[in-house]
Design a protein around this motif. Structure first.
Motif, PDB file in Angstrom:
ATOM      1  N   GLN A 131     -11.351  -6.031 -10.337  1.00  0.00           N
ATOM      2  CA  GLN A 131     -11.022  -5.163  -9.215  1.00  0.00           C
ATOM      3  C   GLN A 131      -9.752  -5.629  -8.504  1.00  0.00           C
ATOM      4  OE1 GLN A 131     -14.618  -5.349  -6.914  1.00  0.00           O
ATOM      5  NE2 GLN A 131     -15.696  -3.839  -8.190  1.00  0.00           N
ATOM      6  N   LEU A 132      -9.618  -6.947  -8.331  1.00  0.00           N
ATOM      7  CA  LEU A 132      -8.418  -7.483  -7.681  1.00  0.00           C
ATOM      8  C   LEU A 132      -7.175  -7.213  -8.519  1.00  0.00           C
ATOM      9  CD1 LEU A 132      -9.767 -10.900  -6.331  1.00  0.00           C
ATOM     10  CD2 LEU A 132      -9.050  -8.918  -4.982  1.00  0.00           C
ATOM     11  N   GLU A 133      -7.293  -7.362  -9.831  1.00  0.00           N
ATOM     12  CA  GLU A 133      -6.148  -7.105 -10.699  1.00  0.00           C
ATOM     13  C   GLU A 133      -5.722  -5.637 -10.621  1.00  0.00           C
ATOM     14  OE1 GLU A 133      -7.451  -8.486 -14.470  1.00  0.00           O
ATOM     15  OE2 GLU A 133      -6.802 -10.564 -14.125  1.00  0.00           O
ATOM     16  N   GLU A 134      -6.704  -4.719 -10.536  1.00  0.00           N
ATOM     17  CA  GLU A 134      -6.371  -3.306 -10.398  1.00  0.00           C
ATOM     18  C   GLU A 134      -5.655  -3.044  -9.076  1.00  0.00           C
ATOM     19  OE1 GLU A 134      -9.905  -1.043 -10.801  1.00  0.00           O
ATOM     20  OE2 GLU A 134     -10.187  -1.487 -12.941  1.00  0.00           O
ATOM     21  N   LYS A 135      -6.132  -3.693  -8.018  1.00  0.00           N
ATOM     22  CA  LYS A 135      -5.502  -3.503  -6.706  1.00  0.00           C
ATOM     23  C   LYS A 135      -4.098  -4.080  -6.684  1.00  0.00           C
ATOM     24  CE  LYS A 135      -6.657  -3.693  -1.810  1.00  0.00           C
ATOM     25  NZ  LYS A 135      -7.664  -4.101  -0.805  1.00  0.00           N
ATOM     26  N   VAL A 136      -3.926  -5.241  -7.310  1.00  0.00           N
ATOM     27  CA  VAL A 136      -2.593  -5.838  -7.398  1.00  0.00           C
ATOM     28  C   VAL A 136      -1.644  -4.905  -8.141  1.00  0.00           C
ATOM     29  CG1 VAL A 136      -1.264  -7.709  -8.459  1.00  0.00           C
ATOM     30  CG2 VAL A 136      -3.345  -8.233  -7.183  1.00  0.00           C
ATOM     31  N   GLY A 137      -2.138  -4.308  -9.235  1.00  0.00           N
ATOM     32  CA  GLY A 137      -1.304  -3.386  -9.989  1.00  0.00           C
ATOM     33  C   GLY A 137      -0.892  -2.175  -9.151  1.00  0.00           C
ATOM     34  N   SER A 138      -1.837  -1.637  -8.362  1.00  0.00           N
ATOM     35  CA  SER A 138      -1.519  -0.485  -7.515  1.00  0.00           C
ATOM     36  C   SER A 138      -0.488  -0.846  -6.459  1.00  0.00           C
ATOM     37  CB  SER A 138      -2.803   0.032  -6.847  1.00  0.00           C
ATOM     38  OG  SER A 138      -3.745   0.467  -7.818  1.00  0.00           O
ATOM     39  N   LEU A 139      -0.662  -2.025  -5.854  1.00  0.00           N
ATOM     40  CA  LEU A 139       0.289  -2.456  -4.825  1.00  0.00           C
ATOM     41  C   LEU A 139       1.673  -2.700  -5.413  1.00  0.00           C
ATOM     42  CD1 LEU A 139      -1.962  -4.875  -2.740  1.00  0.00           C
ATOM     43  CD2 LEU A 139      -1.116  -2.610  -2.051  1.00  0.00           C
ATOM     44  N   GLU A 140       1.709  -3.263  -6.591  1.00  0.00           N
ATOM     45  CA  GLU A 140       3.010  -3.489  -7.225  1.00  0.00           C
ATOM     46  C   GLU A 140       3.710  -2.164  -7.538  1.00  0.00           C
ATOM     47  OE1 GLU A 140       1.982  -5.872 -10.546  1.00  0.00           O
ATOM     48  OE2 GLU A 140       2.164  -7.786  -9.452  1.00  0.00           O
ATOM     49  N   THR A 141       2.904  -1.169  -7.960  1.00  0.00           N
ATOM     50  CA  THR A 141       3.489   0.163  -8.217  1.00  0.00           C
ATOM     51  C   THR A 141       4.054   0.767  -6.937  1.00  0.00           C
ATOM     52  OG1 THR A 141       1.926   0.532 -10.026  1.00  0.00           O
ATOM     53  CG2 THR A 141       2.987   2.479  -9.067  1.00  0.00           C
ATOM     54  N   LEU A 143       4.961  -0.916  -4.332  1.00  0.00           N
ATOM     55  CA  LEU A 143       6.109  -1.726  -3.931  1.00  0.00           C
ATOM     56  C   LEU A 143       7.379  -1.258  -4.643  1.00  0.00           C
ATOM     57  CD1 LEU A 143       7.318  -4.160  -2.464  1.00  0.00           C
ATOM     58  CD2 LEU A 143       6.561  -5.588  -4.372  1.00  0.00           C
ATOM     59  N   ARG A 144       7.277  -0.996  -5.931  1.00  0.00           N
ATOM     60  CA  ARG A 144       8.444  -0.527  -6.668  1.00  0.00           C
ATOM     61  C   ARG A 144       8.898   0.850  -6.183  1.00  0.00           C
ATOM     62  NH1 ARG A 144       5.551  -3.004 -10.966  1.00  0.00           N
ATOM     63  NH2 ARG A 144       4.597  -0.991 -11.503  1.00  0.00           N
ATOM     64  N   ARG A 145       7.913   1.716  -5.838  1.00  0.00           N
ATOM     65  CA  ARG A 145       8.267   3.060  -5.359  1.00  0.00           C
ATOM     66  C   ARG A 145       8.972   2.999  -4.012  1.00  0.00           C
ATOM     67  NH1 ARG A 145       6.265   6.497  -1.902  1.00  0.00           N
ATOM     68  NH2 ARG A 145       4.451   5.186  -1.488  1.00  0.00           N
ATOM     69  N   VAL A 146       8.441   2.158  -3.130  1.00  0.00           N
ATOM     70  CA  VAL A 146       9.052   2.041  -1.803  1.00  0.00           C
ATOM     71  C   VAL A 146      10.427   1.404  -1.902  1.00  0.00           C
ATOM     72  CG1 VAL A 146       8.831   0.918   0.447  1.00  0.00           C
ATOM     73  CG2 VAL A 146       6.845   1.995  -0.609  1.00  0.00           C
ATOM     74  N   SER A 147      10.556   0.430  -2.760  1.00  0.00           N
ATOM     75  CA  SER A 147      11.832  -0.261  -2.895  1.00  0.00           C
ATOM     76  C   SER A 147      12.934   0.652  -3.399  1.00  0.00           C
ATOM     77  CB  SER A 147      11.675  -1.460  -3.840  1.00  0.00           C
ATOM     78  OG  SER A 147      10.736  -2.373  -3.327  1.00  0.00           O
ATOM     79  N   SER A 148      12.555   1.653  -4.205  1.00  0.00           N
ATOM     80  CA  SER A 148      13.556   2.557  -4.773  1.00  0.00           C
ATOM     81  C   SER A 148      13.941   3.695  -3.826  1.00  0.00           C
ATOM     82  CB  SER A 148      13.045   3.129  -6.091  1.00  0.00           C
ATOM     83  OG  SER A 148      11.880   3.902  -5.862  1.00  0.00           O
ATOM     84  N   ALA A 149      13.201   3.836  -2.763  1.00  0.00           N
ATOM     85  CA  ALA A 149      13.497   4.931  -1.834  1.00  0.00           C
ATOM     86  C   ALA A 149      14.772   4.612  -1.049  1.00  0.00           C
ATOM     87  CB  ALA A 149      12.326   5.147  -0.881  1.00  0.00           C
ATOM     88  N   ALA A 150      15.525   5.627  -0.713  1.00  0.00           N
ATOM     89  CA  ALA A 150      16.802   5.431  -0.013  1.00  0.00           C
ATOM     90  C   ALA A 150      16.688   5.659   1.480  1.00  0.00           C
ATOM     91  CB  ALA A 150      17.866   6.355  -0.595  1.00  0.00           C
ATOM     92  N   GLN A 162       5.462  -6.376   3.840  1.00  0.00           N
ATOM     93  CA  GLN A 162       4.001  -6.310   3.975  1.00  0.00           C
ATOM     94  C   GLN A 162       3.327  -6.276   2.608  1.00  0.00           C
ATOM     95  OE1 GLN A 162       2.644  -2.901   6.174  1.00  0.00           O
ATOM     96  NE2 GLN A 162       0.473  -3.459   5.981  1.00  0.00           N
ATOM     97  N   LEU A 163       3.887  -5.484   1.704  1.00  0.00           N
ATOM     98  CA  LEU A 163       3.314  -5.392   0.367  1.00  0.00           C
ATOM     99  C   LEU A 163       3.459  -6.708  -0.401  1.00  0.00           C
ATOM    100  CD1 LEU A 163       4.492  -1.816  -0.672  1.00  0.00           C
ATOM    101  CD2 LEU A 163       2.149  -2.555  -0.162  1.00  0.00           C
ATOM    102  N   VAL A 164       4.594  -7.368  -0.236  1.00  0.00           N
ATOM    103  CA  VAL A 164       4.786  -8.665  -0.901  1.00  0.00           C
ATOM    104  C   VAL A 164       3.742  -9.659  -0.425  1.00  0.00           C
ATOM    105  CG1 VAL A 164       6.343 -10.650  -1.078  1.00  0.00           C
ATOM    106  CG2 VAL A 164       7.239  -8.330  -1.365  1.00  0.00           C
TER     107      VAL A 164
END
Length: 222
Positions: A131-141, A143-150, A162-164
């Motif tokens: 369950q933790l690994e699934e949550k980590v994967g969702s947060l990383e996704t 994180l990448r989406r937010v980081s790419s936003a302009a 916060q996500l990091v």
């Protein structure tokens, strides 16, 4: 054990030389023997000793064939030496072996119950790790989406930090559970090994005396 085998064991034990230096002795498989005031049937009886009774040897008279003993209650007297032996009677040894076997079986059952508990805890830990690994994967996704936003750079940076931090916390929790799981598996393996060694040692301890007594019986018949 048949009556013939018991009689044979009694005869073999009675034929063994009795040591006068022995601290204790046991009444043989005779049902009852007399404890007399002196060395002979002309002396009065002080007590009747049951088979397997433990007595303290005080002295032995090889010429008369009598041994002076003291019972557990403190009564002193003389008994025929041929009715004494250095080891407990066969019935008492069998009872002791059965008690040891029962205790070993109880310990084995407790070990199995503990092992089942550990296995259940391991399953729960694996589920939590998944369950933790699934949550980590969702947060990383995310994180990448937010980081790419302009848009909204300040909000993006705050959310990124916060996500990091959340990812770092979840990874630490995952590592902690993984270490606990490995420790539980190591403990389970040690329990299994210890139970197997104890069971094998008990089996050898129970079988070896019977083999030696059977061999002694064959040699006596020869």
């Amino acid at each position: 054990m048949t009556n013939r085998a018991v009689s044979l064991i009694v005869c073999l034990l009675a034929a063994l030389p009795f040591s006068a230096l022995a601290a204790t002795a046991y009444v043989t498989d005779e049902l009852e023997i007399t404890l007399r005031r002196g060395q002979g049937t002309q002396f009065g009886i002080r007590a009747m000793l049951d088979s397997g009774s433990r007595v303290e040897v005080l002295q032995q008279d090889a010429e008369s064939g009598y041994t002076q003993v003291r019972t557990s209650s403190g009564t002193e007297g003389w008994v025929l030496s041929r009715y004494l032996q250095n080891n407990p009677v066969a019935r008492e040894r069998v009872d002791t072996a059965r008690q040891a076997q029962s205790q070993a079986e109880q310990q084995a059952a407790e070990a199995v119950a503990q092992l089942e508990t550990v296995q259940s805890e391991n399953t729960q830990m694996r589920t939590q790790i998944g369950q933790l690994e699934e949550k980590v994967g969702s947060l990383e996704t995310e994180l990448r989406r937010v980081s790419s936003a302009a848009a909204r750079p300040m909000e993006i940076q705050r959310r990124n930090e916060q996500l990091v931090e959340e990812v770092r916390t979840l990874e630490q929790e995952r590592d902690r559970l993984g270490m606990e799981l490995r420790n539980e598996q190591s403990l389970r393996d040690n329990w299994i090994t210890g139970a197997a060694i104890a069971f094998i040692g008990l089996a050898l301890g129970l079988v070896a005396p019977h083999l030696r007594r059977r061999k002694s019986g064959w040699e006596g018949l020869g």
